[in-house]
Structure formats: structure tokens, C-alpha cells
Write a protein that holds these residues in place. Sequence first.
Motif, PDB file in Angstrom:
ATOM      1  N   ALA A 135      63.720 113.149  88.578  1.00  0.00           N
ATOM      2  CA  ALA A 135      64.794 113.308  87.587  1.00  0.00           C
ATOM      3  C   ALA A 135      65.866 112.652  87.468  1.00  0.00           C
ATOM      4  O   ALA A 135      66.370 112.128  88.623  1.00  0.00           O
ATOM      5  CB  ALA A 135      65.237 114.857  87.855  1.00  0.00           C
ATOM      6  N   TRP A 136      66.547 112.386  86.334  1.00  0.00           N
ATOM      7  CA  TRP A 136      67.666 111.393  86.008  1.00  0.00           C
ATOM      8  C   TRP A 136      68.659 112.069  85.371  1.00  0.00           C
ATOM      9  O   TRP A 136      68.474 112.986  84.430  1.00  0.00           O
ATOM     10  CB  TRP A 136      67.192 109.890  85.845  1.00  0.00           C
ATOM     11  CG  TRP A 136      66.358 109.943  84.596  1.00  0.00           C
ATOM     12  CD1 TRP A 136      66.578 109.855  83.227  1.00  0.00           C
ATOM     13  CD2 TRP A 136      64.901 110.503  84.482  1.00  0.00           C
ATOM     14  NE1 TRP A 136      65.389 109.866  82.506  1.00  0.00           N
ATOM     15  CE2 TRP A 136      64.430 110.374  83.322  1.00  0.00           C
ATOM     16  CE3 TRP A 136      63.850 110.733  85.642  1.00  0.00           C
ATOM     17  CZ2 TRP A 136      62.929 110.456  82.749  1.00  0.00           C
ATOM     18  CZ3 TRP A 136      62.687 110.527  85.181  1.00  0.00           C
ATOM     19  CH2 TRP A 136      62.105 110.689  83.859  1.00  0.00           C
ATOM     20  N   ASP A 137      70.196 111.535  85.269  1.00  0.00           N
ATOM     21  CA  ASP A 137      71.150 111.856  84.500  1.00  0.00           C
ATOM     22  C   ASP A 137      71.251 110.997  83.126  1.00  0.00           C
ATOM     23  O   ASP A 137      71.284 109.975  83.391  1.00  0.00           O
ATOM     24  CB  ASP A 137      72.423 111.553  85.178  1.00  0.00           C
ATOM     25  CG  ASP A 137      73.553 112.064  84.490  1.00  0.00           C
ATOM     26  OD1 ASP A 137      73.384 112.580  83.381  1.00  0.00           O
ATOM     27  OD2 ASP A 137      74.700 111.657  84.764  1.00  0.00           O
ATOM     28  N   THR A 153      66.081 108.230  73.300  1.00  0.00           N
ATOM     29  CA  THR A 153      65.972 107.054  74.109  1.00  0.00           C
ATOM     30  C   THR A 153      64.789 107.444  75.110  1.00  0.00           C
ATOM     31  O   THR A 153      64.673 108.646  75.611  1.00  0.00           O
ATOM     32  CB  THR A 153      67.075 106.839  75.071  1.00  0.00           C
ATOM     33  OG1 THR A 153      68.117 106.668  74.320  1.00  0.00           O
ATOM     34  CG2 THR A 153      66.959 105.656  76.015  1.00  0.00           C
ATOM     35  N   ALA A 154      63.925 106.460  75.042  1.00  0.00           N
ATOM     36  CA  ALA A 154      62.540 106.919  75.880  1.00  0.00           C
ATOM     37  C   ALA A 154      62.614 106.027  77.151  1.00  0.00           C
ATOM     38  O   ALA A 154      63.366 105.031  77.028  1.00  0.00           O
ATOM     39  CB  ALA A 154      61.364 106.164  75.155  1.00  0.00           C
ATOM     40  N   TYR A 155      62.224 106.474  78.138  1.00  0.00           N
ATOM     41  CA  TYR A 155      62.492 106.155  79.638  1.00  0.00           C
ATOM     42  C   TYR A 155      61.037 105.716  80.424  1.00  0.00           C
ATOM     43  O   TYR A 155      59.883 106.299  79.837  1.00  0.00           O
ATOM     44  CB  TYR A 155      63.429 107.105  80.280  1.00  0.00           C
ATOM     45  CG  TYR A 155      64.388 107.428  79.980  1.00  0.00           C
ATOM     46  CD1 TYR A 155      65.666 106.715  80.242  1.00  0.00           C
ATOM     47  CD2 TYR A 155      64.593 108.595  79.028  1.00  0.00           C
ATOM     48  CE1 TYR A 155      66.944 107.156  79.432  1.00  0.00           C
ATOM     49  CE2 TYR A 155      65.810 108.821  78.478  1.00  0.00           C
ATOM     50  CZ  TYR A 155      67.017 108.042  78.756  1.00  0.00           C
ATOM     51  OH  TYR A 155      68.330 108.257  78.249  1.00  0.00           O
ATOM     52  N   ALA A 180      61.091 110.459  76.031  1.00  0.00           N
ATOM     53  CA  ALA A 180      62.439 110.870  75.751  1.00  0.00           C
ATOM     54  C   ALA A 180      62.749 112.026  76.585  1.00  0.00           C
ATOM     55  O   ALA A 180      62.904 113.290  76.057  1.00  0.00           O
ATOM     56  CB  ALA A 180      62.845 111.088  74.344  1.00  0.00           C
ATOM     57  N   VAL A 181      62.705 111.982  77.741  1.00  0.00           N
ATOM     58  CA  VAL A 181      63.169 113.188  78.637  1.00  0.00           C
ATOM     59  C   VAL A 181      63.770 112.978  79.683  1.00  0.00           C
ATOM     60  O   VAL A 181      64.337 111.677  80.079  1.00  0.00           O
ATOM     61  CB  VAL A 181      61.616 113.573  79.430  1.00  0.00           C
ATOM     62  CG1 VAL A 181      60.549 114.330  78.302  1.00  0.00           C
ATOM     63  CG2 VAL A 181      60.914 112.436  80.118  1.00  0.00           C
ATOM     64  N   ASN A 182      64.376 113.709  80.543  1.00  0.00           N
ATOM     65  CA  ASN A 182      65.192 113.402  81.811  1.00  0.00           C
ATOM     66  C   ASN A 182      64.499 113.722  83.265  1.00  0.00           C
ATOM     67  O   ASN A 182      65.273 113.969  84.090  1.00  0.00           O
ATOM     68  CB  ASN A 182      66.606 114.123  81.633  1.00  0.00           C
ATOM     69  CG  ASN A 182      66.543 115.593  81.626  1.00  0.00           C
ATOM     70  OD1 ASN A 182      65.522 116.469  81.735  1.00  0.00           O
ATOM     71  ND2 ASN A 182      67.409 116.216  81.299  1.00  0.00           N
TER      72      ASN A 182
END
Length: 445
Positions: free
Chosen positions: A168-170, A178-180, A201-203
Motif C-alpha cells: 500500500a502507498w500514499d 494515475t496508474a502505478y 490506478a490504485v493505492n
Amino acid sequence: MKKYSIYLMITAVLYIFSSCQEDYGYRVEVPVSDITLALPEKDAGIDLNEMSIDEYTFSWNETIEGGTTLVLSGSDVLLNPVYFKAGNTKSYSIKAELLDQITAEFGIENGRTGTVYWAVKPTDHIGIAALEIRPLNVKRLISRLLLPENQKLVALDSDRPALPVSFAWDTEGEDPATAYSIVFSNNNEMTGEVVTYDVGAVNSAGITNSQLQDVFIKYSSHPFKSMRLYWNIKKTEENEYLSRSSSSIEVNPMMIYKDVRGDEEITYKVAKISYRDGRVQYWLAENLRTGKYPDGSDIEEANYMFAPPHLYTEGQVRAFGGYYRPNPTMFQKLPAAGWRIPTVTECRELYEEALAQEGTYNVLRDPLFYNYEPTQSDPKVNKWKLGLVTAGQQQGEDKSITNTTFSYMMATGIGENTHRAAMLDHFAIWEVWAVGANVRLIYDK
């Protein structure tokens, strides 16, 4: 008159005392560096989270013969300093990530601002006093990487390869579209070849135990020893990391070995055996059950067999594995790269080590396929996860299986006989002749 004489005596003593002080007085001179500082200014502020700045430069106005050294400390009197030799230059640059690590050593907490003191001294006379010691206000990195916690131990489970490990990230302040990608590396700077998993695009996202095992195998120099992996989040389209500082996980790998021989792939469990003298060995925790040599060619029919399926259950046939002719050719050709046939001495040492344990030989025995009654109720059964089975041996040219109340293992170093095996019965070890025996390999690195 008497009173007056006393006054005279006191005055004389005081005069003598003051004269002695003048005769024996001294001054202490402390050598001081004459190097003056330039930048950063006194009480300047540095925010290590400023992504546009990769490194910070310290500069001064003089250089001297023998070179200068930059000194950083968490104390205004430069206690427990960190040194950087600058040579004959008048400046020195420190990467933001390294400066963050240094400030952490000085006791400044993550994301907090604290004071760092810096000075410059002659390299050849580092013990002299600094002419100037400047305070610098440094804000440490705020990690946007939330889970797993930094340096968390992650033990991969070979029995549940699809089990996800949560990351998980902030994403506060970022575009929701935004896609990660989750990126793994074997170094904190994320340099060199990295492993990337696109997650969208998730956190938060899950990376399976199997995927982490693949990452581990890519970077590890030893397939069964734990190692540290670094991870960060990348904005996929912008190709830039979300957090300046990577996070890490300590990975205990799956204790498995994928044995690929041509078009055949078999996965075996592996057992770590720790001896009382400090030695560690890694053994296959299942009997070898391949029909091929490591180069992918078929093993000759005369050199191996499996238990007849019409006489044994599917579980027994799998647990018994192959019966291979224990001869010098097979000793050399059968093991895959990095593995080898155990010596009879190693078999004896294994059994002797087990005998010294609470539960004795039961720590070696498989709970299902070891044909010995007490193993069914003893809680120490298979404590070492080696899972020895009583598969017996191939005996006679008719390829029959006999002595299935005993565990046989191919071994080298037994006399001059070419049919070599070590047998473990319920209370003893024997070196025996066998046409075909089971194989347990030892990892040889």
C-alpha cells in the motif's frame, strides 16, 4: 602589639601565595582550523522531500595541503561525527538519500525536522577544533510507502503460492487516474535491472508469494538463504517514483526447488538441516522422481524404475519416487547443477544428529509414508521436514520392490561395490548392496 603582629603574618602569607601563582601560572592554547564556511548559510533549511533536488552541496572558502574533510554531527560540539574526505576541492555533495540515512543515525525521526551541525577540518589534522560550526535544519524523508513496513520479514509459503502479500502507498495529491507499478530491486537506489508489476490506478495491491519467489530467485546468490529486497512505487506513464526513499522487505524464500530437465519440470520441497557444530545443509525433502538426466535426455530403462502402480497407491508411488542404480555413472549424471549425491558419511552424520534430538529418528520420518507404528502419534515426527519414507529397494533384475519397512538412500563412498546405498532401519544405519535405491540430493553451494 600581638594583634598587629598577626595581621603582618597574614599579609606576608597572602603576598607569598600571590607570588607563587605568578611564578607557576600557564595558558592553554587550543589549535583551531582557519577554514571558513560558505554554503549552506547558518540555520538554512533543507527539505529532503523536495524531489527536484537530488543532492546537497556543502562548500567552504579555502583548501589546504593534505586536503579537507567535511564533518557532520548531531551535536554542536561534533560528537560522533560522520566524515567525508573532499580532497583538494572546496566543496562536497551528498545524495539526498544518504543525507536522510545520516540524519536518522543522529536520532531525527522519519518526516521530522532536526538540527545537523557541519564544519570543515584539515584531513591531516582532523582532531583540531573547527573555526566555525554551523547548524542546519534538515527535514527527513516522509515515506509514501505504507505496507509492508520497512524491513518487515516476509516468509514465503510454498504450500500457498497464490497467497498475496499486501502493498500500500500514499496517493494524496496525485491525480486519481494515475496508474502505478510496484517495482523491485536488489538495491536501495533501484538501479540496474528491476522487476515491475503494473497494478493500475490504485493505492494498494497484492503480490503473490509465487511472484515474490520469482523476484527472490532473480536476485539471490543462494536459493535458500534469506535476502533483502527493495521496493518502490512508480507512476507508470510519468516513469517516476512516487517516493524518493525505497522501502525494504526481508524475504525468507520458499523451501522448494524447481528441477527443469528438458520438457519435464518437477518441484521438490527442500529441508534445511542445522547441525550442532554450526554446519548447515540443504537436502531435497522428497525422493527424486525424474525420468530424465539434467540435459533433458531420457534415463536408460535399465538404470531406473518406479514402484508398480498396480501394487501401490498413487500417493505411495509419488512418495517412493524413482529407484536408480547406485553406480559411479549415476552419481555423476543424475544430479542437476548445484546438487550432488550425499556421501555415506553425510548420511551417518544426518542420522546421528537426529538420534541426539528429542524424538530421535522420528524427526526425519514422513508421517504418512514411513511404515513404523510409533511415528503416527509422536509429535516430533518430521520435525526437520525431511520426510524420509520406507520405500525399500529394487532388488533383483525382475525389478521387484522389497524391504518396504526400511528407508534406503543412494550414497557414495561405500567400499568398492558399485551398488551403494545407506539404509536406515528403525534403530540403526547400514551400508548395503542395492540394485536400485531412492535418491536425496544435497545442495552443493
